[in-house]
Design an enzyme around this catalytic site. Structure first.
Site, mmCIF file in Angstrom:
data_model
loop_
_atom_site.group_PDB
_atom_site.id
_atom_site.type_symbol
_atom_site.label_atom_id
_atom_site.label_comp_id
_atom_site.label_asym_id
_atom_site.label_seq_id
_atom_site.Cartn_x
_atom_site.Cartn_y
_atom_site.Cartn_z
ATOM 1 N N ASP A 19 0.843 -1.204 0.000
ATOM 2 C CA ASP A 19 0.000 0.000 0.000
ATOM 3 C C ASP A 19 0.875 1.250 0.000
ATOM 4 O OD1 ASP A 19 -2.602 -0.994 -0.089
ATOM 5 O OD2 ASP A 19 -2.617 -1.414 2.056
ATOM 6 N N GLY A 128 -5.170 1.064 8.084
ATOM 7 C CA GLY A 128 -5.366 -0.355 8.336
ATOM 8 C C GLY A 128 -6.358 -0.534 9.474
ATOM 9 N N ASP A 159 -9.917 -5.414 -0.766
ATOM 10 C CA ASP A 159 -8.916 -4.830 0.138
ATOM 11 C C ASP A 159 -9.646 -4.034 1.207
ATOM 12 O OD1 ASP A 159 -6.602 -3.728 1.218
ATOM 13 O OD2 ASP A 159 -6.028 -2.638 -0.593
ATOM 14 N N GLY A 161 -10.616 -4.712 5.679
ATOM 15 C CA GLY A 161 -11.491 -5.435 6.602
ATOM 16 C C GLY A 161 -11.591 -6.931 6.331
HETATM 17 ZN ZN ZN Z 1 -4.227 -1.896 -0.669
#
Ligand code: ZN
Length: 206
Positions: A19, A128, A159, A161
């Site tokens: 990420d 996150g 992407d 959870g």
């Molecule tokens: Zn990602």
């Protein structure tokens, strides 16, 4: 980071998802091409680079030269999306598009021939540890139908959870690639956590 990547590879991960956040499109500021290059040195897994950045065009070459196998850009920041996707392929990587929860899949109809991966964000990008937004599971189902109607064989990735309680829902809806951060690198061993995720997807019979 190298150690965690090695554990994920040994534990059976298929991709390493990276990420990248720029502090503009999303509030956090994370890593750049140098970290992708460092990850490239410690694993032979494909590096799946998710660019959560404004104006990604100016950095495509750097990320691909650093070792990205797939580069995913956000639909919301690409004014000339078809050109960006064609450029990613021309530079030798697979081309992905990510959609925030509010962005409809239908916006991709005319770039379907240029698409190798569709990333359906199941949270709003940026942090996150968030909980999956249930409406995004319906969106995965729509994405599956639309891609096949368009004759597009792009992979569907989710992407945000993803954990053992949500993984099965995502796969049952048509997701083929699950991104997990906290559920893999949180508590316990990486290999055990990956195993729990795979078992959760098998439980739905997919
Ligand atoms: Zn990602």
């Amino acid at each position: 980071m190298g150690e965690e990547i090695r554990q994920a590879e040994a534990g059976g991960a298929d991709y390493i998802h990276v990420d990248v956040m720029d502090g503009h499109f999303v509030p956090n500021l994370t890593i750049g091409p140098l970290i992708v290059e460092a990850a490239r040195r410690v694993t032979s897994l494909p590096l799946d680079v998710h660019l959560m950045i404004e104006d990604p065009d100016r950095l495509l070459r750097e990320f691909i030269e650093a070792g990205a196998s797939t580069v995913t850009v956000h639909q919301e920041v690409c004014r000339h999306l078809q050109r960006t996707l064609a450029e990613i392929r021309a530079l030798g990587a697979r081309a992905g598009v990510a959609l925030c929860p509010a962005t409809p899949v239908a916006t991709l109809e005319h770039v379907a021939p240029d698409l190798d991966l569709l990333l359906v964000m199941t949270v709003n990008p940026g942090f996150g540890g968030q909980s999956l937004i249930p409406a995004c599971i319906d969106k995965v189902r729509d994405a599956r139908k639309l891609l096949s109607a368009w004759g597009c064989s792009a992979e569907i990735e989710v992407d945000g959870g993803i954990n053992p309680s949500t993984a099965g829902l995502a796969v049952a809806a048509g997701a083929e690639v699950l991104v997990a951060g906290s559920a893999v690198f949180g508590r316990g061993s990486v290999a055990d956590n990956l195993r729990s995720l795979r078992e959760a997807t098998r439980a739905v019979g997919v």
